[in-house]
Scaffold this motif. Structure first.
Motif, mmCIF file in Angstrom:
data_model
loop_
_atom_site.group_PDB
_atom_site.id
_atom_site.type_symbol
_atom_site.label_atom_id
_atom_site.label_comp_id
_atom_site.label_asym_id
_atom_site.label_seq_id
_atom_site.Cartn_x
_atom_site.Cartn_y
_atom_site.Cartn_z
ATOM 1 N N GLY A 284 -0.657 -0.636 -3.641
ATOM 2 C CA GLY A 284 -2.065 -0.517 -3.267
ATOM 3 C C GLY A 284 -2.481 0.838 -2.745
ATOM 4 O O GLY A 284 -3.646 1.018 -2.354
ATOM 5 N N GLN A 285 -1.567 1.805 -2.736
ATOM 6 C CA GLN A 285 -1.920 3.137 -2.247
ATOM 7 C C GLN A 285 -3.049 3.730 -3.094
ATOM 8 O O GLN A 285 -2.973 3.769 -4.309
ATOM 9 C CB GLN A 285 -0.693 4.061 -2.303
ATOM 10 C CG GLN A 285 0.316 3.818 -1.209
ATOM 11 C CD GLN A 285 -0.064 4.473 0.116
ATOM 12 O OE1 GLN A 285 -1.182 4.950 0.279
ATOM 13 N NE2 GLN A 285 0.855 4.473 1.054
ATOM 14 N N SER A 286 -4.095 4.184 -2.425
ATOM 15 C CA SER A 286 -5.253 4.858 -3.046
ATOM 16 C C SER A 286 -6.092 3.931 -3.928
ATOM 17 O O SER A 286 -6.994 4.408 -4.619
ATOM 18 C CB SER A 286 -4.803 6.074 -3.882
ATOM 19 O OG SER A 286 -4.120 7.008 -3.075
ATOM 20 N N TYR A 287 -5.808 2.625 -3.916
ATOM 21 C CA TYR A 287 -6.621 1.705 -4.715
ATOM 22 C C TYR A 287 -8.073 1.695 -4.245
ATOM 23 O O TYR A 287 -8.987 1.485 -5.044
ATOM 24 C CB TYR A 287 -6.050 0.288 -4.648
ATOM 25 C CG TYR A 287 -4.877 0.029 -5.565
ATOM 26 C CD1 TYR A 287 -4.094 1.072 -6.058
ATOM 27 C CD2 TYR A 287 -4.524 -1.268 -5.935
ATOM 28 C CE1 TYR A 287 -3.017 0.837 -6.893
ATOM 29 C CE2 TYR A 287 -3.446 -1.514 -6.778
ATOM 30 C CZ TYR A 287 -2.695 -0.456 -7.244
ATOM 31 O OH TYR A 287 -1.619 -0.703 -8.069
ATOM 32 N N GLU A 288 -8.280 1.908 -2.942
ATOM 33 C CA GLU A 288 -9.649 1.907 -2.424
ATOM 34 C C GLU A 288 -10.453 3.063 -3.022
ATOM 35 O O GLU A 288 -11.655 2.919 -3.279
ATOM 36 C CB GLU A 288 -9.664 1.991 -0.893
ATOM 37 C CG GLU A 288 -9.002 3.214 -0.303
ATOM 38 C CD GLU A 288 -7.496 3.095 -0.194
ATOM 39 O OE1 GLU A 288 -6.844 4.127 0.044
ATOM 40 O OE2 GLU A 288 -6.963 1.976 -0.358
ATOM 41 N N LEU A 289 -9.790 4.190 -3.292
ATOM 42 C CA LEU A 289 -10.495 5.329 -3.886
ATOM 43 C C LEU A 289 -10.902 5.032 -5.323
ATOM 44 O O LEU A 289 -12.010 5.384 -5.749
ATOM 45 C CB LEU A 289 -9.613 6.578 -3.828
ATOM 46 C CG LEU A 289 -9.175 7.042 -2.438
ATOM 47 C CD1 LEU A 289 -8.354 8.313 -2.532
ATOM 48 C CD2 LEU A 289 -10.387 7.256 -1.534
ATOM 49 N N ASP A 290 -10.010 4.390 -6.068
ATOM 50 C CA ASP A 290 -10.356 4.004 -7.441
ATOM 51 C C ASP A 290 -11.512 3.017 -7.455
ATOM 52 O O ASP A 290 -12.402 3.092 -8.311
ATOM 53 C CB ASP A 290 -9.139 3.386 -8.136
ATOM 54 C CG ASP A 290 -8.098 4.422 -8.535
ATOM 55 O OD1 ASP A 290 -8.416 5.630 -8.497
ATOM 56 O OD2 ASP A 290 -6.965 4.035 -8.875
ATOM 57 N N ALA A 291 -11.496 2.073 -6.509
ATOM 58 C CA ALA A 291 -12.567 1.073 -6.455
ATOM 59 C C ALA A 291 -13.900 1.721 -6.122
ATOM 60 O O ALA A 291 -14.927 1.421 -6.751
ATOM 61 C CB ALA A 291 -12.226 -0.004 -5.430
ATOM 62 N N ILE A 292 -13.906 2.615 -5.140
ATOM 63 C CA ILE A 292 -15.144 3.299 -4.764
ATOM 64 C C ILE A 292 -15.653 4.151 -5.925
ATOM 65 O O ILE A 292 -16.852 4.151 -6.237
ATOM 66 C CB ILE A 292 -14.919 4.170 -3.515
ATOM 67 C CG1 ILE A 292 -14.640 3.278 -2.295
ATOM 68 C CG2 ILE A 292 -16.133 5.057 -3.240
ATOM 69 C CD1 ILE A 292 -14.159 4.039 -1.081
ATOM 70 N N ALA A 293 -14.745 4.870 -6.578
ATOM 71 C CA ALA A 293 -15.145 5.699 -7.718
ATOM 72 C C ALA A 293 -15.747 4.844 -8.827
ATOM 73 O O ALA A 293 -16.754 5.222 -9.437
ATOM 74 C CB ALA A 293 -13.941 6.471 -8.243
ATOM 75 N N ALA A 294 -15.152 3.678 -9.093
ATOM 76 C CA ALA A 294 -15.680 2.795 -10.137
ATOM 77 C C ALA A 294 -17.084 2.322 -9.803
ATOM 78 O O ALA A 294 -17.972 2.285 -10.669
ATOM 79 C CB ALA A 294 -14.744 1.590 -10.315
ATOM 80 N N VAL A 295 -17.312 1.982 -8.536
ATOM 81 C CA VAL A 295 -18.629 1.488 -8.119
ATOM 82 C C VAL A 295 -19.684 2.577 -8.248
ATOM 83 O O VAL A 295 -20.781 2.344 -8.779
ATOM 84 C CB VAL A 295 -18.559 0.961 -6.672
ATOM 85 C CG1 VAL A 295 -19.955 0.574 -6.173
ATOM 86 C CG2 VAL A 295 -17.632 -0.252 -6.591
ATOM 87 N N ILE A 296 -19.368 3.777 -7.769
ATOM 88 C CA ILE A 296 -20.354 4.861 -7.806
ATOM 89 C C ILE A 296 -20.586 5.354 -9.232
ATOM 90 O O ILE A 296 -21.719 5.625 -9.633
ATOM 91 C CB ILE A 296 -19.915 6.019 -6.902
ATOM 92 C CG1 ILE A 296 -19.718 5.514 -5.467
ATOM 93 C CG2 ILE A 296 -20.944 7.145 -6.920
ATOM 94 C CD1 ILE A 296 -20.928 4.837 -4.871
#
Length: 361
Positions: A284-296
């Protein structure tokens, strides 16, 4: 209570008593569209907004296919891309709800790791591994609910709360496994991550992709076809006005962060099912960044109140296509990180451009 569209401008309508006819007043106003735009320009802007990032996704796929030895647009590789995008789709769906309210959830990657660790531990219980998936989902829901409670009722900033959770929950995930990888070769729900639904002989849709599509469909229904969805948009658009209109703003915030945690738990199920294992440090490392990038990338604004779940799906696919295509091109993992970072910066810049360009319609 019927929702009020506060984004629709109101203007006085000239009458005969004012000495100005309706037609002449309309002619005297700004050109078509109210912003100096012709009818053709308005249609073009509407088309571009509706298409969103879909043309970018198509161009990326074609480009990687042409320059990657014609290996990208093959059945086997597209199945891999679907699997790679599925977990990010689920996380990004929860992130969409959060960002629509004007918030942020930086803890989803850590929640995924802690949930996956809980699932693997439960799968090894002597009383049976049937509790593994419920335990995984419950861990995500509880942590997401704690985040939501601190934000909604404790009045703490979402960035600070979820940043603290990112670190604390990551530590919890490592503690759960004594900083070791937990492995179960007989994982009862491994079929979720490694099997698919057979359409006809030789062709199967991965269960990971099916779960992701199901999450996207349910999210779309909630946001576009329910009162709850209207209230989520209202809270993101103007929290003070939403409160005055009778919306329980803290309850809405509690819901979106709990949902984000629950979907991160589902991501933990999907990740551990695919790997037969979980690790509190790396998973799960950096998964939050991928999720935020996908949303924006999908068109949801950081300020809240604007966005769609279909745009999030396109954004998640762009991230997956980038990762897969760069591997096919033989780009080293170092440059992959650089490219992903630039994409995230570009996504934020795109969000700012949308705001300045009057995307709030």
């Amino acid at each position: 209570m019927q929702p009020i569209d506060s984004d629709v401008p109101t203007k006085a309508v000239p009458t005969a008593a004012s000495g100005v006819s309706t037609s002449s007043a309309a002619t005297a106003e700004a050109p078509f569209g109210g912003a100096g735009l012709s009818a053709r320009q308005v249609r073009l802007r509407s088309t571009l907004q509706a298409a969103g990032m879909l043309p970018v996704l198509i161009l990326l796929a074609i480009g990687f296919h042409l320059f990657g030895g014609h290996r990208f647009l093959t059945g086997q590789n597209l199945s891999i891309v679907a699997q790679q995008a599925s977990i990010n789709c689920v996380l990004a769906a929860g992130m969409t709800f959060v960002i629509l309210t004007g918030g942020i959830d930086l803890s989803v990657g850590s929640i995924l790791a802690a949930s996956a660790m809980g699932a693997l531990i439960a799968s090894l219980w002597s009383i049976g591994g049937g509790f593994a998936v419920p335990v995984c989902l419950l861990i995500g829901l509880v942590i997401g609910g704690l985040n939501g409670g601190l934000i909604a009722y404790g009045k703490l900033p979402p960035f600070i709360v979820t940043l603290g959770s990112l670190t604390a929950v990551r530590g919890l995930a490592r503690l759960m496994g004594a900083d070791n990888t937990i492995f179960n070769p007989n994982l009862s729900y491994a079929w979720i991550g490694n099997d698919g639904l057979t359409i006809f002989p030789g062709v199967a849709i991965p269960w990971l992709a099916i779960i992701a599509v199901a999450v996207i469909l349910v999210s779309w229904y909630v946001l576009k076809r329910t009162v709850l969805g209207v209230r989520i948009y209202a809270v993101g658009g103007n929290p003070a006005a939403a409160r005055l209109s009778g919306i329980n703003v803290p309850l809405i915030l509690m819901f979106v962060y709990s949902l984000s945690g629950l979907l991160a738990g589902l991501g933990g199920v999907m990740s551990s099912a695919r790997l037969y294992a979980a690790n509190g440090l790396q998973l799960g490392q950096s998964y939050e960044l991928d999720a935020i990038a996908a949303v924006i990338l999908g068109g949801t604004s950081f300020v809240g109140g604007i966005g769609s779940i279909w745009g999030t799906l396109i954004g998640a696919l762009i991230i997956a296509v980038l990762s897969n295509g760069l591997i096919l091109l033989g780009v080293s993992d170092i440059w992959q990180f650089i490219v992903k970072g630039l994409v995230i910066i570009g996504a934020v810049a795109l969000d700012r451009f949308r705001q300045q360009g009057g995307a709030r319609t």
